[in-house]
Design a protein around this motif. Structure first.
Motif, PDB file in Angstrom:
ATOM      1  N   GLU A   1       6.780  -1.823  39.383  1.00  0.00           N
ATOM      2  CA  GLU A   1       6.589  -3.037  38.592  1.00  0.00           C
ATOM      3  C   GLU A   1       5.131  -3.428  38.502  1.00  0.00           C
ATOM      4  OE1 GLU A   1       8.975  -6.427  39.650  1.00  0.00           O
ATOM      5  OE2 GLU A   1      10.627  -5.117  40.252  1.00  0.00           O
ATOM      6  N   GLY A   2       4.702  -3.835  37.308  1.00  0.00           N
ATOM      7  CA  GLY A   2       3.399  -4.454  37.151  1.00  0.00           C
ATOM      8  C   GLY A   2       3.575  -5.961  37.276  1.00  0.00           C
ATOM      9  N   LEU A   3       2.526  -6.700  37.007  1.00  0.00           N
ATOM     10  CA  LEU A   3       2.612  -8.159  36.999  1.00  0.00           C
ATOM     11  C   LEU A   3       3.520  -8.592  35.846  1.00  0.00           C
ATOM     12  CD1 LEU A   3       1.483 -10.872  38.108  1.00  0.00           C
ATOM     13  CD2 LEU A   3      -0.348 -10.661  36.443  1.00  0.00           C
ATOM     14  N   PRO A   4       4.599  -9.339  36.134  1.00  0.00           N
ATOM     15  CA  PRO A   4       5.511  -9.723  35.045  1.00  0.00           C
ATOM     16  C   PRO A   4       4.935 -10.830  34.157  1.00  0.00           C
ATOM     17  CG  PRO A   4       6.269 -10.657  37.113  1.00  0.00           C
ATOM     18  CD  PRO A   4       5.072  -9.815  37.437  1.00  0.00           C
ATOM     19  N   ARG A   5       5.420 -10.905  32.950  1.00  0.00           N
ATOM     20  CA  ARG A   5       5.087 -11.944  31.968  1.00  0.00           C
ATOM     21  C   ARG A   5       3.584 -12.111  31.771  1.00  0.00           C
ATOM     22  NH1 ARG A   5       9.779 -16.453  31.621  1.00  0.00           N
ATOM     23  NH2 ARG A   5       8.950 -16.411  29.505  1.00  0.00           N
ATOM     24  N   ILE A   6       2.912 -10.959  31.652  1.00  0.00           N
ATOM     25  CA  ILE A   6       1.466 -10.937  31.452  1.00  0.00           C
ATOM     26  C   ILE A   6       1.140 -10.967  29.970  1.00  0.00           C
ATOM     27  CG2 ILE A   6       1.362  -8.386  31.433  1.00  0.00           C
ATOM     28  CD1 ILE A   6      -1.183  -8.479  32.963  1.00  0.00           C
ATOM     29  N   CYS A   7       2.146 -10.662  29.108  1.00  0.00           N
ATOM     30  CA  CYS A   7       1.923 -10.637  27.667  1.00  0.00           C
ATOM     31  C   CYS A   7       3.209 -10.987  26.923  1.00  0.00           C
ATOM     32  CB  CYS A   7       1.405  -9.274  27.200  1.00  0.00           C
ATOM     33  SG  CYS A   7       2.418  -7.881  27.693  1.00  0.00           S
TER      34      CYS A   7
ATOM     35  N   ALA B   1       0.864  -1.178   0.000  1.00  0.00           N
ATOM     36  CA  ALA B   1       0.000   0.000   0.000  1.00  0.00           C
ATOM     37  C   ALA B   1       0.895   1.221   0.000  1.00  0.00           C
ATOM     38  CB  ALA B   1      -0.884   0.002   1.243  1.00  0.00           C
ATOM     39  N   ASP B   2       0.319   2.391  -0.307  1.00  0.00           N
ATOM     40  CA  ASP B   2       1.109   3.616  -0.294  1.00  0.00           C
ATOM     41  C   ASP B   2       1.555   3.987   1.110  1.00  0.00           C
ATOM     42  OD1 ASP B   2       1.041   3.983  -2.970  1.00  0.00           O
ATOM     43  OD2 ASP B   2      -0.698   5.323  -2.971  1.00  0.00           O
ATOM     44  N   ARG B   3       0.623   3.814   2.068  1.00  0.00           N
ATOM     45  CA  ARG B   3       0.953   4.134   3.457  1.00  0.00           C
ATOM     46  C   ARG B   3       0.826   2.848   4.270  1.00  0.00           C
ATOM     47  NH1 ARG B   3      -2.882   8.064   5.799  1.00  0.00           N
ATOM     48  NH2 ARG B   3      -1.231   8.849   7.145  1.00  0.00           N
ATOM     49  N   ILE B   4       1.896   2.482   4.950  1.00  0.00           N
ATOM     50  CA  ILE B   4       1.839   1.259   5.741  1.00  0.00           C
ATOM     51  C   ILE B   4       2.109   1.566   7.215  1.00  0.00           C
ATOM     52  CG2 ILE B   4       2.463  -0.304   3.849  1.00  0.00           C
ATOM     53  CD1 ILE B   4       5.292  -0.386   5.008  1.00  0.00           C
ATOM     54  N   ALA B   5       1.472   0.788   8.071  1.00  0.00           N
ATOM     55  CA  ALA B   5       1.745   0.836   9.505  1.00  0.00           C
ATOM     56  C   ALA B   5       2.555  -0.411   9.841  1.00  0.00           C
ATOM     57  CB  ALA B   5       0.436   0.845  10.294  1.00  0.00           C
ATOM     58  N   VAL B   6       3.563  -0.256  10.666  1.00  0.00           N
ATOM     59  CA  VAL B   6       4.430  -1.382  11.044  1.00  0.00           C
ATOM     60  C   VAL B   6       4.536  -1.414  12.559  1.00  0.00           C
ATOM     61  CG1 VAL B   6       6.724  -2.411  10.809  1.00  0.00           C
ATOM     62  CG2 VAL B   6       5.786  -1.067   8.930  1.00  0.00           C
ATOM     63  N   THR B   7       4.460  -2.610  13.135  1.00  0.00           N
ATOM     64  CA  THR B   7       4.644  -2.743  14.578  1.00  0.00           C
ATOM     65  C   THR B   7       5.399  -4.032  14.867  1.00  0.00           C
ATOM     66  OG1 THR B   7       3.527  -2.692  16.728  1.00  0.00           O
ATOM     67  CG2 THR B   7       2.461  -3.966  14.998  1.00  0.00           C
ATOM     68  N   THR B   8       5.996  -4.115  16.032  1.00  0.00           N
ATOM     69  CA  THR B   8       6.624  -5.369  16.449  1.00  0.00           C
ATOM     70  C   THR B   8       6.346  -5.587  17.922  1.00  0.00           C
ATOM     71  OG1 THR B   8       8.682  -6.654  16.479  1.00  0.00           O
ATOM     72  CG2 THR B   8       8.861  -4.321  16.986  1.00  0.00           C
ATOM     73  N   ASP B   9       6.301  -6.839  18.326  1.00  0.00           N
ATOM     74  CA  ASP B   9       5.983  -7.172  19.710  1.00  0.00           C
ATOM     75  C   ASP B   9       6.583  -8.527  20.040  1.00  0.00           C
ATOM     76  OD1 ASP B   9       4.799  -6.898  22.220  1.00  0.00           O
ATOM     77  OD2 ASP B   9       2.844  -6.372  21.389  1.00  0.00           O
ATOM     78  N   SER B  10       6.840  -8.744  21.318  1.00  0.00           N
ATOM     79  CA  SER B  10       7.338 -10.047  21.777  1.00  0.00           C
ATOM     80  C   SER B  10       6.420 -10.563  22.869  1.00  0.00           C
ATOM     81  CB  SER B  10       8.764  -9.917  22.317  1.00  0.00           C
ATOM     82  OG  SER B  10       9.622  -9.463  21.304  1.00  0.00           O
ATOM     83  N   PHE B  11       6.195 -11.859  22.878  1.00  0.00           N
ATOM     84  CA  PHE B  11       5.229 -12.462  23.801  1.00  0.00           C
ATOM     85  C   PHE B  11       5.942 -13.510  24.652  1.00  0.00           C
ATOM     86  CE2 PHE B  11       3.160 -10.529  20.294  1.00  0.00           C
ATOM     87  CZ  PHE B  11       2.159  -9.803  20.903  1.00  0.00           C
ATOM     88  N   VAL B  12       5.995 -13.224  25.945  1.00  0.00           N
ATOM     89  CA  VAL B  12       6.765 -14.053  26.876  1.00  0.00           C
ATOM     90  C   VAL B  12       5.860 -14.609  27.978  1.00  0.00           C
ATOM     91  CG1 VAL B  12       8.846 -12.700  26.405  1.00  0.00           C
ATOM     92  CG2 VAL B  12       7.400 -12.067  28.336  1.00  0.00           C
TER      93      VAL B  12
END
Ligand code: MG
Length: 337
Positions: free
Chosen positions: A331-337, A49-60
Motif C-alpha cells: 500500500e502507498g499513502l491512501p487518498r493522495i489524489c 479532431a481526427d485523432r483524439i486522446a481520452v482519459t478519465t480519473d477520480s479524485f478522492v
C-alpha cells in the motif's frame, strides 16, 4: 433548516429539482460557464479532431485543501497531465461531483473557483458536468469526490509510448520528487513545515517540447507509486532496462529531510506536477534546456539512460553501488489524489 439550505449541501441539492438547478447556477455555471457548458444539454457537442486522446480519473484526496493546491486544481492537473503524456493537446474536461451531505457550500465554491483557474491556465474548457449528493461517510468531514474525463487532440504522426523506447535513450525528470506526497502526509499528520505540493498542469512544458521538432519516445507523469513504479512500468512494456543515477535525481532538501524522518524513499513518493520523458540521447540536452525554460520545469534533470540489460530498473547510488528498484509493493499513502 433554512440555514442548512444555504450553507451546506443537503439531499435536495441532488434531487434534480429546483434546489439542484439553483446549486448548478450558483456554483458551477458561475465558476465554469462557457458556450458549451451553458447549453445545459444532455450531452455537449464540441469541435473535434481526427485523432483524439481520452482519459478519465477520480479524485478522492483528503484534505480537500492543502499547501500548494486543492481537490479542484488537482482534478484539472491530473486529467490534463495524463492527456499531455500521450502527446495530446488538452481541450475539454468533464466534471462529475459526488457531494457529501453536510459539505460547506463555501468550500465547494472554493473548489470550483480553483478548478476554473487551473482550467484557464491549462487552456481547457469544462464542457459537461454532473452533481450527485450522497450521505456522508461517518469517518471524515463531509466533502466531495470529483470524477473527470479529459479529451485532447493528437496531431497526425505523433506516437508516444513505451513501445518506442530504444536502447541508448536518455531519461529526463522534469523536477523535484515527492513534494505532493510530503505535503499531503504533512497536512494529515498536522506537521507544520514549508513543503508545498507541486500540483500543476504541464501544458507549457510539453507544448514547447512537442513543437520543438524533438522526437519524444515516451512520457509518463510521476503520480501514485512514484518514479520507481512509473519507470518499472515503462521498462516492462519496452522490454528494456532503465538505469538511473541517484545523485542526479532532484529532491527538495525539505522533502528529503521529511522523507528521511519518516523512513520514506522519494523514489516511491507521488507528485502531481512532474513527468519523466524518454527520448533519443542526441536530443536530451536540447530537451532539457526547453524543459528548464518552461513553467514548472526549472529543476529538470537528466537522470539516466536505457540499456539492453533486460527489463528492470537499477539505481546507481551516491557511493557507486548498484541497487535494483522494483515497483511500489503493498500500500502507498491512501487518498493522495
Ligand atoms: Mg498518469
Amino acid at each position: 433548516m433554512g440555514e442548512m439550505m444555504e450553507d451546506r449541501i443537503n439531499m435536495s441539492h441532488g434531487a434534480g429539482g429546483i434546489t439542484t438547478a439553483a446549486l448548478i447556477d450558483e456554483v458551477f455555471k458561475e465558476a465554469f460557464g462557457n458556450e458549451y457548458l451553458n447549453t445545459m444539454a444532455d450531452s455537449t457537442v464540441v469541435p473535434g479532431a481526427d485523432r483524439i486522446a481520452v482519459t478519465t480519473d477520480s479524485f478522492v484526496i483528503r484534505p480537500l485543501f492543502y499547501k500548494g493546491g486543492d481537490i479542484g486544481r488537482l482534478a484539472v492537473c491530473g486529467t490534463v497531465n495524463d492527456l499531455l503524456m500521450s502527446g495530446a493537446k488538452p481541450l475539454y474536461i468533464t466534471a462529475g461531483y459526488i457531494l457529501e451531505e453536510g459539505m460547506d457550500i463555501s468550500d465547494l465554491k472554493r473548489v470550483t473557483a480553483s478548478m476554473a483557474d487551473a482550467a484557464a491556465e491549462a487552456g481547457v474548457q469544462i464542457v459537461a458536468g454532473d452533481t450527485k449528493v450522497v450521505p456522508p461517510s461517518d469517518r471524515e468531514d463531509p466533502g466531495v469526490i470529483i470524477n473527470t474525463a479529459g479529451v485532447g487532440s493528437v496531431r497526425e504522426g505523433i506516437s508516444i509510448g513505451p513501445e518506442n523506447i530504444k536502447p541508448g535513450d536518455s531519461v529526463i525528470l522534469s523536477g523535484d520528487l515527492g513534494d505532493h506526497h510530503a505535503a499531503i502526509l504533512g497536512a494529515r499528520m498536522g506537521i507544520a513545515n514549508e513543503i508545498s505540493s507541486d500540483t500543476a498542469p504541464l501544458c507549457e512544458m510539453i507544448d514547447r517540447l512537442m513543437n520543438s521538432g524533438i522526437t519524444v519516445h515516451a512520457m509518463r507523469d510521476v503520480t501514485r507509486g512514484g518514479l520507481a513504479t512509473v519507470l518499472n512500468e515503462m521498462s516492462d512494456r519496452a522490454g528494456l532496462h532503465i538505469r538511473i543515477e541517484e545523485t542526479q535525481i532532484p529532491v527538495d532538501p525539505g522533502v528529503r529531510e521529511f522523507a528521511g524522518l519518516l523512513g520514506l524513499d522519494p523514489l516511491y513518493m507521488g507528485n502531481e506536477g512532474k513527468c519523466v520523458i524518454i527520448l533519443p540521447a542526441e536530443a536530451a540536452l536540447r530537451a532539457l534546456e526547453i524543459i528548464r525554460g518552461s513553467r514548472y520545469g526549472e529543476r529538470a534533470a537528466l537522470i539516466g539512460s536505457v540499456t539492453e540489460d533486460g527489463a528492470g530498473v537499477t539505481v546507481r547510488t551516491a557511493i557507486g553501488g548498484l541497487r535494483s528498484v522494483g515497483p511500489l509493493a503493498g500500500e502507498g499513502l491512501p487518498r493522495i489524489c
